[in-house]
Design an enzyme around this catalytic site. Sequence first.
Site, PDB file in Angstrom:
ATOM      1  N   HIS A  43       0.839  -1.211   0.000  1.00 19.51           N
ATOM      2  CA  HIS A  43       0.000   0.000   0.000  1.00 19.51           C
ATOM      3  C   HIS A  43       0.871   1.258   0.000  1.00 19.51           C
ATOM      4  O   HIS A  43       1.289   1.728   1.060  1.00 19.51           O
ATOM      5  CB  HIS A  43      -0.907  -0.037   1.241  1.00 19.51           C
TER       6      HIS A  43
ATOM      7  N   ASP B 100       1.212   2.541   3.857  1.00 18.51           N
ATOM      8  CA  ASP B 100       0.317   3.587   3.339  1.00 18.51           C
ATOM      9  C   ASP B 100       1.107   4.884   3.116  1.00 18.51           C
ATOM     10  O   ASP B 100       0.650   5.972   3.467  1.00 18.51           O
ATOM     11  CB  ASP B 100      -0.881   3.811   4.269  1.00 18.51           C
TER      12      ASP B 100
ATOM     13  N   LEU C 183       2.817   6.485  -4.831  1.00 20.52           N
ATOM     14  CA  LEU C 183       4.048   7.112  -5.353  1.00 20.52           C
ATOM     15  C   LEU C 183       3.747   8.288  -6.285  1.00 20.52           C
ATOM     16  O   LEU C 183       4.670   8.895  -6.838  1.00 20.52           O
ATOM     17  CB  LEU C 183       4.965   6.067  -6.002  1.00 20.52           C
TER      18      LEU C 183
HETATM   19  O1  DOR Z   1      -4.525   9.951   4.245  1.00 16.56           O
HETATM   20  C1  DOR Z   1      -4.649   9.436   3.151  1.00 16.56           C
HETATM   21  N1  DOR Z   1      -3.864   9.778   2.123  1.00 16.56           N
HETATM   22  N2  DOR Z   1      -5.593   8.513   2.974  1.00 16.56           N
HETATM   23  C2  DOR Z   1      -5.908   8.050   1.750  1.00 16.56           C
HETATM   24  O2  DOR Z   1      -6.844   7.298   1.616  1.00 16.56           O
HETATM   25  C3  DOR Z   1      -5.165   8.487   0.569  1.00 16.56           C
HETATM   26  C4  DOR Z   1      -3.862   9.033   0.922  1.00 16.56           C
HETATM   27  C5  DOR Z   1      -3.282   9.877  -0.187  1.00 16.56           C
HETATM   28  O3  DOR Z   1      -3.299   9.426  -1.339  1.00 16.56           O
HETATM   29  O4  DOR Z   1      -2.793  10.967   0.099  1.00 16.56           O
HETATM   30 ZN    ZN Z   2      -3.567   4.842   1.101  1.00 12.98          ZN
END
Ligand code: DOR
Ligand code: ZN
Length: 395
Positions: free
Chosen positions: A56, A276, A59
């Site tokens: 996850h 993430d 980029l």
């Molecule tokens: O905090 C977040 N940033 N949650 C998301 O679902 C997407 C991500 C982003 O792409 O910046």
């Molecule tokens: Zn995400």
Amino acid sequence: MSLVIKNGTAFINGHFEKKDICIEDGIITNIGSNLKADEKINATDMLVLPGLIDPHVHLREPGQEYKEDFVTGGRAAIAGGFTTVIDMPNNLPPIVTKKRFEEKAKLAKKALCDVLLHFGGTDKNFDEVKKADPLSLKLYLAKTTGEMMLHNPDSLEHHYENFPSNRPIVLHACGDSSDPETNVKQSCEKTEHAISLANKMKRHIHLAHASTKSEVLIAQKCKTCTVEVAPHHLFLSVRDESRLGPFAKVYPPLRSEQKRIYLWQSLEMVDCIATDHAPHTTEDKENGAAGLPGLETSLSLMLTACDQGLLDKIWVVQRMSENIVDIFNLKKKGRLKKGYAGDITIVDPKREWEVCGSDLETKCKWSPFEGKKLKGKVHTVIRNGNPVYLEYCFI
Ligand code: DOR
Ligand code: ZN
């Protein structure tokens, strides 16, 4: 060329043991003692891990290269110990057609690590999903950075039917209220709904960034659901918001300190760790962008917790390598095993360092963990049999 990694403590078959590992033509060819090869890397006192996999990341290329691109993001991945990442489709424009998917895959080749792609689902693109035939499908059931989100309540079931049931549909099932209690309640409701449907239809779903124990418990009710947790929800809570200000904003939001502690208690039920990694410029953060960078701090945060006796190293490595391969059906990766990819991450578990945003490879150059002292650092990374990062430096 053949390469041997000598005298390290390697993660093999679910446990750590002293073994040499030999790689030839990009593939692991031998694991044993006193192995020889053309080139040698000395891993005495080091942990030798399969190249880590992050399922996850964002980029940002194409569309928001000013935040990150495949070159900087790929370097951040390698410096953090990841030889493979799976990138999210919320680009601008979003990756919801076969054409955009293929164009993005070409761009991703310039990264220093392997970049695989999640495909994005909309209320209409069922045929495009079939044509693109991706390894996984990402569905946003709430707002995110960019414009991706399902609006029609029937789309979830339609995608569940349309996508091969043994490939994971990754769900962003977080609430969108700014009130913390309501947000948690919404997250649980969305998760419950998505999971009961998956249970009925016997399809594999993967719950992205579970941020509370309640969500993990809900996911647990479904045999075909796997769950990921992001380090920022394990190591940060609303207590950090006064220090971080807008730099704490993320979806799902940081939870209360009590809920953070409960999340730790649910880790036995968690299948994988995902960074993430969602970088934004400092200017965008000051203007309210949600998302935190994490590629270069996640492994060290987890290893520091191991050093403190809070986690078990075996548990961590499995959740950052082989479990991800099993969830996303990746072939010949994520394990130190004969015939598998010569992707290897060598870590010095004793190396202490302090997070400093300006030293990071990510283009955003900041971290919510600025100033934090960590123990355990990526020393060397080998991708496809070639060292790309050696003794803390890129080659
Ligand atoms: O905090 C977040 N940033 N949650 C998301 O679902 C997407 C991500 C982003 O792409 O910046
Ligand atoms: Zn995400």
